[in-house]
Design a protein around this motif. Structure first.
Motif, short mmCIF file in Angstrom:
data_model
loop_
_atom_site.label_atom_id
_atom_site.label_comp_id
_atom_site.label_asym_id
_atom_site.label_seq_id
_atom_site.Cartn_x
_atom_site.Cartn_y
_atom_site.Cartn_z
N SER A 277 0.75 -1.12 0.00
CA SER A 277 -0.02 -0.10 0.17
C SER A 277 1.04 1.12 0.12
CB SER A 277 -0.91 0.00 1.17
OG SER A 277 -1.82 1.42 1.17
N THR A 278 0.28 2.27 -0.50
CA THR A 278 0.94 3.69 -0.37
C THR A 278 -0.10 4.74 0.10
OG1 THR A 278 2.41 5.20 -1.53
CG2 THR A 278 0.72 3.94 -2.82
N LEU B 284 -15.10 4.34 -6.09
CA LEU B 284 -15.80 3.78 -5.03
C LEU B 284 -15.17 3.46 -3.64
CD1 LEU B 284 -18.22 1.74 -4.44
CD2 LEU B 284 -16.83 -0.09 -5.31
N CYS B 285 -13.75 3.35 -3.86
CA CYS B 285 -12.81 3.17 -2.77
C CYS B 285 -12.90 4.58 -1.99
CB CYS B 285 -11.41 2.80 -3.05
SG CYS B 285 -11.54 0.98 -3.55
N ALA B 286 -12.63 5.62 -2.73
CA ALA B 286 -12.74 7.03 -2.03
C ALA B 286 -14.01 7.26 -1.13
CB ALA B 286 -12.42 7.96 -3.15
N PHE C 103 -9.18 5.86 2.48
CA PHE C 103 -9.53 5.37 1.09
C PHE C 103 -8.06 4.80 0.32
CE2 PHE C 103 -9.48 10.00 0.44
CZ PHE C 103 -8.68 10.04 -0.90
N ASP C 104 -6.85 5.42 0.68
CA ASP C 104 -5.80 5.31 -0.17
C ASP C 104 -5.40 3.54 -0.05
OD1 ASP C 104 -4.98 5.76 2.56
OD2 ASP C 104 -3.91 7.47 1.76
N GLY D 147 -6.55 -6.90 -5.77
CA GLY D 147 -7.22 -8.22 -5.57
C GLY D 147 -7.35 -8.77 -4.22
N ARG D 148 -7.02 -7.71 -3.29
CA ARG D 148 -7.22 -8.18 -1.72
C ARG D 148 -8.20 -7.33 -1.25
NH1 ARG D 148 -0.92 -7.28 0.07
NH2 ARG D 148 -1.80 -8.33 2.09
N ARG D 149 -8.76 -8.30 -0.26
CA ARG D 149 -9.75 -7.63 0.45
C ARG D 149 -9.70 -6.71 1.57
NH1 ARG D 149 -14.16 -11.61 4.04
NH2 ARG D 149 -15.50 -9.76 4.98
N ARG D 150 -10.35 -5.58 1.55
CA ARG D 150 -9.93 -4.36 2.43
C ARG D 150 -10.72 -4.63 3.89
NH1 ARG D 150 -9.75 -2.03 6.36
NH2 ARG D 150 -9.50 0.16 6.71
N PHE D 151 -12.20 -4.82 4.12
CA PHE D 151 -12.87 -4.69 5.25
C PHE D 151 -13.10 -6.14 5.74
CE2 PHE D 151 -13.77 -0.92 2.79
CZ PHE D 151 -13.14 -0.07 3.37
N THR D 152 -12.90 -6.32 6.96
CA THR D 152 -13.44 -7.51 7.70
C THR D 152 -15.02 -7.43 7.72
OG1 THR D 152 -13.28 -6.55 10.06
CG2 THR D 152 -11.46 -7.63 8.99
N LEU D 153 -15.48 -8.58 8.20
CA LEU D 153 -17.18 -8.43 8.43
C LEU D 153 -17.47 -7.57 9.66
CD1 LEU D 153 -17.64 -12.39 8.38
CD2 LEU D 153 -18.43 -10.43 6.53
#
Length: 275
Positions: free
Chosen positions: A154-155, A175-177, A183-184, A193-199
């Motif tokens: 990430s950056t 969408l991410c923003a 959001f970065d 292709g990696r999931r950002r948010f946990t349940l």
């Protein structure tokens, strides 16, 4: 391949902790030195610079911008809005998909060779599969050796991308923003292709300040849950669309914020006179 740069600036300040040598003028001067060097050493890159100013900026900075690029004033009103405006410039200006765009924020300090190293990295056949480049990468020691480019998780919102990839990813980055928070980080993970948010993060959100009506809080929670769920779904990209992010080692730029300063001779660079 041409290099386009969108340098996002704002006249105000925030309350972040800053080093003694910090100022937005100092950051701008260091960036202009990098522009001068890339135009001298890589003239075939045809480096184009747009200074995207969210509201008025001090006259001394505006004069320096006019010497090195094209100052454009917008009324975005927030860091997120000016970022989204910058994302759309490649499409609106019809930049070639083979070109590279660097998005730069105004609280960074730049090495003079930063843009030369970025152009060379984007042209290097070894990096042909890389879509995104981070001048502010991992915090590795500054050994004085030539910069290396390695995979990065990430950056920040200061990054470069191949124009064709940015156009394809523009809606995803929007969408991410709009998913709230950092959001970065969400953008970098989702693009790869990696999931950002946990349940838990999908359903638990920081509540707004006291006094907010209950119905507004409920709407906000529903909105964030929906947006973050959409981000997680979009992270399920087919392998051919998963982006490769490379970061510079050592860093070619540093965020001028206490706790986030990369190893490097930044105090010396900050003291260098304007170009």
């Amino acid at each position: 391949m041409r290099l386009h740069v969108v340098y996002r600036s704002h006249g105000g300040e925030n309350t972040k902790g800053r080093p003694d040598w910090y100022s937005k003028r100092v950051g701008l001067e260091s960036f202009c030195r990098a522009v001068e060097q890339v135009r001298d050493e890589r003239p075939d890159a045809g480096t184009e610079v747009v200074f995207l100013n969210d509201g008025p900026v001090p006259a001394d900075r505006l004069d320096l911008m006019a010497r090195w690029g094209d100052p454009v004033t917008i009324d975005g009103g927030s860091n997120r809005r000016s970022y989204l405006t910058a994302l759309g410039l490649p499409r609106r200006r019809g930049w070639d998909g083979r070109d590279v765009l660097l998005l730069a924020e105004d609280d960074y300090l730049w090495r003079p060779e930063a843009l030369v190293a970025l152009v060379d990295a984007a042209r290097d056949p070894r990096h042909a599969r890389a879509d995104y480049f981070a001048p502010y990468g991992e915090e590795v020691p500054d050994t004085g050796l030539p910069v290396r480019w390695e995979r990065l998780e990430s950056t920040t919102s200061t990054f470069a991308a191949r124009v064709h990839a940015l156009r394809e990813d523009e809606r995803l980055l929007w969408l991410c923003a709009l998913s709230g928070g950092n959001f970065d980080y969400a953008s970098c993970l989702t693009l790869q292709g990696r999931r950002r948010f946990t349940l838990r993060e999908l359903v638990e959100h920081h509540e707004p300040a006291d006094g907010t009506p209950a119905w507004k809080s409920a709407l906000r929670r529903a909105y964030l849950t929906g947006m973050r769920t959409a981000v997680d779904v979009r992270s399920l990209r087919r392998p051919s669309r998963r982006r490769v992010l490379l970061g510079a080692e050592p860093a070619l730029a540093t965020h001028m914020e206490d706790g986030w300063i990369a190893p490097g001779p930044w105090e010396e660079i900050a003291a260098t006179p304007a170009p």
